[in-house]
Each structure stands twice: as C-alpha cells, then as structure tokens.
Design a protein around this motif. Structure first.
Motif, short mmCIF file in Angstrom:
data_model
loop_
_atom_site.label_atom_id
_atom_site.label_comp_id
_atom_site.label_asym_id
_atom_site.label_seq_id
_atom_site.Cartn_x
_atom_site.Cartn_y
_atom_site.Cartn_z
N ILE A 268 115.97 31.37 35.39
CA ILE A 268 117.29 31.88 35.77
C ILE A 268 118.32 31.59 34.69
CG2 ILE A 268 119.19 31.57 37.41
CD1 ILE A 268 116.89 31.20 39.55
N VAL A 269 118.27 30.40 34.10
CA VAL A 269 119.21 30.06 33.02
C VAL A 269 118.99 30.98 31.82
CG1 VAL A 269 119.85 28.29 31.35
CG2 VAL A 269 119.56 27.68 33.74
N LEU A 270 117.74 31.22 31.47
CA LEU A 270 117.45 32.12 30.35
C LEU A 270 117.91 33.54 30.64
CD1 LEU A 270 113.93 30.82 29.28
CD2 LEU A 270 116.12 30.49 28.09
N ILE A 271 117.71 34.01 31.85
CA ILE A 271 118.18 35.35 32.23
C ILE A 271 119.70 35.41 32.20
CG2 ILE A 271 118.33 36.95 34.18
CD1 ILE A 271 115.37 36.25 34.73
N ASP A 272 120.36 34.35 32.63
CA ASP A 272 121.82 34.30 32.54
C ASP A 272 122.29 34.44 31.09
OD1 ASP A 272 122.60 34.21 35.17
OD2 ASP A 272 122.88 32.04 35.23
N PHE A 273 121.61 33.75 30.17
CA PHE A 273 121.95 33.86 28.74
C PHE A 273 121.76 35.30 28.25
CE2 PHE A 273 120.51 29.24 27.75
CZ PHE A 273 121.78 28.76 28.05
N LEU A 274 120.60 35.88 28.58
CA LEU A 274 120.21 37.16 27.99
C LEU A 274 120.90 38.37 28.61
CD1 LEU A 274 116.37 36.47 27.67
CD2 LEU A 274 118.09 36.44 25.84
N PHE A 275 121.14 38.33 29.92
CA PHE A 275 121.61 39.53 30.59
C PHE A 275 123.00 39.43 31.21
CE2 PHE A 275 116.94 39.70 30.84
CZ PHE A 275 116.74 40.88 30.13
N PHE B 4 126.01 30.25 25.90
CA PHE B 4 124.80 29.76 25.24
C PHE B 4 125.11 28.48 24.47
CE2 PHE B 4 122.12 29.36 21.51
CZ PHE B 4 120.86 29.52 22.05
N SER B 5 124.22 27.51 24.58
CA SER B 5 124.33 26.31 23.75
C SER B 5 122.94 25.77 23.49
CB SER B 5 125.21 25.25 24.41
OG SER B 5 124.53 24.64 25.48
N PHE B 6 122.78 25.15 22.34
CA PHE B 6 121.48 24.60 21.99
C PHE B 6 121.11 23.42 22.88
CE2 PHE B 6 122.48 26.94 18.10
CZ PHE B 6 121.31 27.67 18.00
N ILE B 7 122.08 22.70 23.36
CA ILE B 7 121.77 21.57 24.25
C ILE B 7 121.17 22.08 25.56
CG2 ILE B 7 124.05 21.31 25.33
CD1 ILE B 7 121.93 18.40 24.13
N LYS B 8 121.67 23.23 26.06
CA LYS B 8 121.08 23.82 27.27
C LYS B 8 119.64 24.23 27.02
CE LYS B 8 125.35 25.52 29.35
NZ LYS B 8 126.11 26.72 29.77
N ILE B 9 119.38 24.82 25.85
CA ILE B 9 118.02 25.22 25.50
C ILE B 9 117.12 23.97 25.41
CG2 ILE B 9 116.57 26.21 23.68
CD1 ILE B 9 118.09 28.29 25.33
N LEU B 10 117.64 22.90 24.86
CA LEU B 10 116.88 21.65 24.78
C LEU B 10 116.47 21.18 26.17
CD1 LEU B 10 115.86 19.09 23.22
CD2 LEU B 10 118.12 18.13 23.71
N PHE B 11 117.42 21.17 27.10
CA PHE B 11 117.12 20.71 28.45
C PHE B 11 116.19 21.67 29.19
CE2 PHE B 11 121.10 18.13 27.95
CZ PHE B 11 120.43 16.92 27.88
N ILE B 12 116.31 22.96 28.94
CA ILE B 12 115.36 23.92 29.53
C ILE B 12 113.97 23.62 29.00
CG2 ILE B 12 114.65 26.34 29.59
CD1 ILE B 12 117.64 27.05 29.60
N GLY B 13 113.87 23.32 27.71
CA GLY B 13 112.59 22.96 27.13
C GLY B 13 112.00 21.73 27.78
N ILE B 14 112.83 20.75 28.07
CA ILE B 14 112.36 19.53 28.75
C ILE B 14 111.85 19.87 30.15
CG2 ILE B 14 113.12 17.32 29.74
CD1 ILE B 14 115.02 17.10 27.28
N ILE B 15 112.55 20.76 30.85
CA ILE B 15 112.07 21.19 32.17
C ILE B 15 110.71 21.85 32.05
CG2 ILE B 15 112.45 22.85 34.06
CD1 ILE B 15 115.47 22.33 33.72
N ILE B 16 110.57 22.75 31.08
CA ILE B 16 109.30 23.46 30.91
C ILE B 16 108.18 22.48 30.57
CG2 ILE B 16 108.10 25.14 29.46
CD1 ILE B 16 110.81 26.69 29.40
N ILE B 17 108.45 21.52 29.70
CA ILE B 17 107.45 20.50 29.37
C ILE B 17 107.07 19.72 30.62
CG2 ILE B 17 107.09 18.32 28.14
CD1 ILE B 17 108.78 19.58 25.84
#
Length: 110
Positions: free
Chosen positions: A67-74, A79-92
C-alpha cells in the motif's frame, strides 16, 4: 495452499484499503466490502494450516508495504528514502517469517 491464501489476502487487502479511502458510490462501497470479506476469509483459511501469528504478520506486513508503494507510485504520497528503508525492513521480516515457519505438509501433517 495456505501460503496462497495469505498472498491472496494481502493482494486483496490493497484493494479494500484503497476502497476505504476513495469509495464514493454504493457500487464502490459494495466492492470494498466484498474485498474485505474475501481478504478475511483467506486469512481464516490460511490459519487452518499455519500459525495465526505468522499469517497475521505476513498479511499485514506485505499489505502495508504494498500500500505504501502504491501510494508513492499512483497517489502522489511523499517519497523519502527512509520510508523505502523501512519498507525494505518489513519485507525482510516477512521473508524471514515465511522462511522460518514450518509448513504442516512438510512435517507430514494434513
């Protein structure tokens, strides 16, 4: 099969969360309600074979990341790199939970 239910629940979660935010007509609200029912039914089916804590963690983690990625894209979310970092941690974390959960079929169960 249980992991497919978790995946289905997470994918459908994206639609109902977007529906909760953007639904305006009765038809859109009906679609949102149907998506919620499908998502939660899938979670219930997955919990028949997998630990409920695992199912819930994977469902919410993967759904939230999507949902966060879709919010960024659509939807023009900030957008912030720190949000992407935390999304990556969730995925891991989701991958780690999946890899460390023993499937009952692998143990010789149902």
């Amino acid at each position: 099969m249980a992991w497919l239910y978790v995946l289905l629940a997470a994918v459908v979660e994206v639609f109902w969360v977007i529906g909760l935010r953007y639904s305006e007509t009765p038809l859109e609200w009906a679609g949102t309600i149907i998506a919620i029912i499908i998502s939660f039914y899938s979670i219930i089916k997955a919990c028949e074979k997998l630990p409920s804590g695992t199912v819930y963690a994977v469902f919410t983690g993967s759904g939230a990341a999507a949902i966060v990625l879709i919010d960024f894209l659509f939807f023009g979310a900030e957008f912030s790199f720190i949000k992407i970092l935390f999304i990556g941690i969730i995925i891991i974390g989701v991958i780690g939970i999946k890899m460390t959960t023993v499937d009952p079929v692998d143990e010789g169960g149902d």
